[in-house]
Scaffold this active site. Sequence first.
Site, PDB file in Angstrom:
ATOM      1  N   SER A 189       3.469  -0.878   5.730  1.00 35.21           N
ATOM      2  CA  SER A 189       2.331  -1.164   4.847  1.00 35.21           C
ATOM      3  C   SER A 189       2.733  -2.251   3.859  1.00 35.21           C
ATOM      4  O   SER A 189       3.906  -2.338   3.476  1.00 35.21           O
ATOM      5  CB  SER A 189       1.934   0.082   4.069  1.00 35.21           C
ATOM      6  OG  SER A 189       2.873   0.359   3.050  1.00 35.21           O
ATOM      7  N   ASP A 190       1.774  -3.091   3.463  1.00 35.01           N
ATOM      8  CA  ASP A 190       2.054  -3.948   2.317  1.00 35.01           C
ATOM      9  C   ASP A 190       2.354  -3.019   1.144  1.00 35.01           C
ATOM     10  O   ASP A 190       2.026  -1.828   1.170  1.00 35.01           O
ATOM     11  CB  ASP A 190       0.883  -4.905   2.017  1.00 35.01           C
ATOM     12  CG  ASP A 190       1.340  -6.092   1.160  1.00 35.01           C
ATOM     13  OD1 ASP A 190       2.437  -6.016   0.552  1.00 35.01           O
ATOM     14  OD2 ASP A 190       0.610  -7.102   1.075  1.00 35.01           O
ATOM     15  N   TRP A 191       2.967  -3.568   0.123  1.00 35.68           N
ATOM     16  CA  TRP A 191       3.508  -2.742  -0.954  1.00 35.68           C
ATOM     17  C   TRP A 191       2.381  -2.037  -1.727  1.00 35.68           C
ATOM     18  O   TRP A 191       1.633  -2.665  -2.467  1.00 35.68           O
ATOM     19  CB  TRP A 191       4.364  -3.608  -1.866  1.00 35.68           C
ATOM     20  CG  TRP A 191       5.817  -3.684  -1.481  1.00 35.68           C
ATOM     21  CD1 TRP A 191       6.866  -3.620  -2.359  1.00 35.68           C
ATOM     22  CD2 TRP A 191       6.410  -3.821  -0.184  1.00 35.68           C
ATOM     23  NE1 TRP A 191       8.065  -3.691  -1.674  1.00 35.68           N
ATOM     24  CE2 TRP A 191       7.825  -3.811  -0.344  1.00 35.68           C
ATOM     25  CE3 TRP A 191       5.903  -3.920   1.108  1.00 35.68           C
ATOM     26  CZ2 TRP A 191       8.710  -3.916   0.729  1.00 35.68           C
ATOM     27  CZ3 TRP A 191       6.783  -4.026   2.176  1.00 35.68           C
ATOM     28  CH2 TRP A 191       8.159  -4.021   1.979  1.00 35.68           C
ATOM     29  N   GLY A 192       2.235  -0.760  -1.485  1.00 36.03           N
ATOM     30  CA  GLY A 192       1.165  -0.019  -2.145  1.00 36.03           C
ATOM     31  C   GLY A 192      -0.132  -0.014  -1.354  1.00 36.03           C
ATOM     32  O   GLY A 192      -1.180   0.367  -1.872  1.00 36.03           O
ATOM     33  N   ALA A 193      -0.089  -0.420  -0.100  1.00 36.40           N
ATOM     34  CA  ALA A 193      -1.319  -0.492   0.695  1.00 36.40           C
ATOM     35  C   ALA A 193      -1.546   0.758   1.557  1.00 36.40           C
ATOM     36  O   ALA A 193      -2.446   0.775   2.378  1.00 36.40           O
ATOM     37  CB  ALA A 193      -1.300  -1.736   1.578  1.00 36.40           C
TER      38      ALA A 193
END
Length: 757
Positions: free
Chosen positions: A289-293
């Site tokens: 995941s993108d960071w925090g996605a």
Amino acid sequence: MRNQRSLWRLAQPVLRAALITISVASVWAQPPGRTPQKPKGPWMQKALSPDQRADLLVSAMTLDEKISLLHGGGWQAVFGGPDTPPTRSLGGAGFIPGIARLGIPDLQMADAAVGVTRSAKFGRYSTPLPSGVSEASSWDLKVAREYGALIGRELRDQGYNMSLGGGVNLTREPRNGRSFEYKGEDPILAGRLVGAEMKALQEQGIIGHTKHYALNDQENGRSYVNVKAGKRAMRETDLLAFEIGIKESGLGVVMCSYNLLNGDYACENGYLLNDVLKTQWGFQGFVVSDWGATHSTVRAALAGLDMEMPGDNFFGAALKKAVETGAVPVTRINDMVHRVLRTEFAAGLFDNPPSRKVPNIFTGLEVAQRVAEQGSVLLKNAGGQLPLAASGIRSIAVIGSHADAGVPSGGGSAQVDPPGGNAVPPLHPPQPPWYEQVIWHPSSPLKAIRTKAPGAKVEYNPGTDPAAAAALAAASDVAIVFVNQPTSEGADVASLSLPNDQDALVRAVASANPHTVVVLETGGAVTMPWIDQVSAVLAAWFPGIRGGEAIASILFGDVNPSAKLPLTFPRSEADLPHPELAVQPPPASDADSVPPFPGAPYKENKRQFDLEFNEGLKVGYKWYDAEGKTPLFPFGFGLSYTTYAYSDLKVTPGPAPAVAFTLKNTGTRPGAEVAQVYVTLPAAAGEPFKRLVSWDKVRLAPGEAKTVTLALDPHYLSIFDPDKDAWSLLPGEYKVHVGGSSRDLPLSGTFGIGGSR
Ligand code: NOJ
């Protein structure tokens, strides 16, 4: 003797336990970046395939061990902090501790879109390369390979084993703050370039990566915009770039993006992850995941997400519980871990781990300069203003954009630490967000120009007072005005106009000196209301650590420019598919609760709203062609100090269509021309605008002619049929157009295709 033996037998387990404790303790006490030691295990047999090795390893793991490989240690592990426990993290954006018992190495990830970032933590240098859009402007797969190989080498030298780069979102919104990281607006050009880059990066024994999957094509509202796009449109635009890049490189990791797509977050979007990426494209690697996605546990795991970063909100204890309750089947968790491990085996992380050393900065500087020289686009050159003759010029005014000190770079997670610090310290102490600070790399165009013209008086004016700049320009033979538009991750630019009254500066200088050359230092397209008043324009983008030297080499003709635009420069925002920025930044005061603009429909968490990509297939030049709009500078355009002629087109019909034509250098300098082939599909395709299908960068001596032969890949000639959920090569007549830009195509022909694929 017997007693001694039995004592020894009794003592053995104790000693073994002590030895294990010592070796485990010493593994955990390793300094940052040291990979845990490798015990033997059947998965260490190199003759087995990465999949076989991963299977053996997965079967030896406990559930806790499996879960531990599927998430990071939180933002604290990324940014550090007073309470952060020491880890072996090298300080890159992501870290997942390995498992010493099984010899699983630490996964050390670094953002590496335009060079290795955040290397300052351990005092290592990495090369700030020119931005991705510069690489793309070369239209040269060899340049892309050099770019990827350098990043791979420098990751390795710094102990990293996984890159976070390879951004390939299409430039459909030219105000996108991250256009500088990406590779332009055409899916085939962008896809082939990222494929070449990642293949070369992986050859260095580093896990290759691409992002942000998918349709995260603007920064404003990136975490709450629900992009609405039709199947055909997305498969033939952004997704095609990913498809080509992934298939051509065999890269190991795909990062899903922040946004929603057709109602589902990208990181829990079964269509994107399971259906298209893993099933239809056969992707064997893992999805991070993108960071925090990441937004859920069961939903995300079942939709195809394999790893949550940077924390463990959903893929830590919650995932363990979901496996224990059966909400996430054991087969799926094993698949997730298998994907991570087979990627590590395939990239060589077990057999050939990186060992840290000081990167070869000299190679880095050479590559950076070469990319900037190959990637800077000459947009205007009235009356042969350029190249400047070093001997004939008595005085040169160099104006603006801190050209005395350095060159700007793009901000955000792609920001590479400037050697020696910011060459232009901010007026005020940096305020958060740090990534929006403009960083200048210490490569002074002024110094480089002085070196090229030792006999001339070269003076600098900062350009803050247009009248003073004009006075210097009036007193000089030539005026070179540097202008910039800083861009960064996290926000789009409000407009395509140069900020801080730089248009007025250019006008003032141009009215004082008829020999005015403008050098653009931008992340993408900008408007140029002064274009008719200046004699030359060079788009240098964010040109990296040797930007000053590269610009000077082009201005003085040591390098003959050969780059072409990978994106359109519009005349004004009015010509864009979305003239108003589709997503306004939320007011800083209430970023969480205020909708992006009045009246935007709310969803679930109030902030979500729909952004319809109603331009459909008409992304970039296809929009301008279809809508009959004349761009300021079209896709594929770029001048040279020599000239080229195209002739003798021969078209070979399907099933293996190809074109051949003659390209001649009709000027007096050696040069390289990017010859481009576009095709218009049969009417049944419903796509009356042409698409780029092939190109070649051809080097030619003065007067030299070459026959260029290019096969046309049937995939690139196909349309995506949403009913069949498959690509389809339509029967009918295809028109071929060949030339030096999307708007200068002197040769044309046709070929037929008989049936569908
Ligand atoms: C968020 C960015 O969108 C992504 O590109 C980057 O890799 C991660 N942060 C990690 O820094």
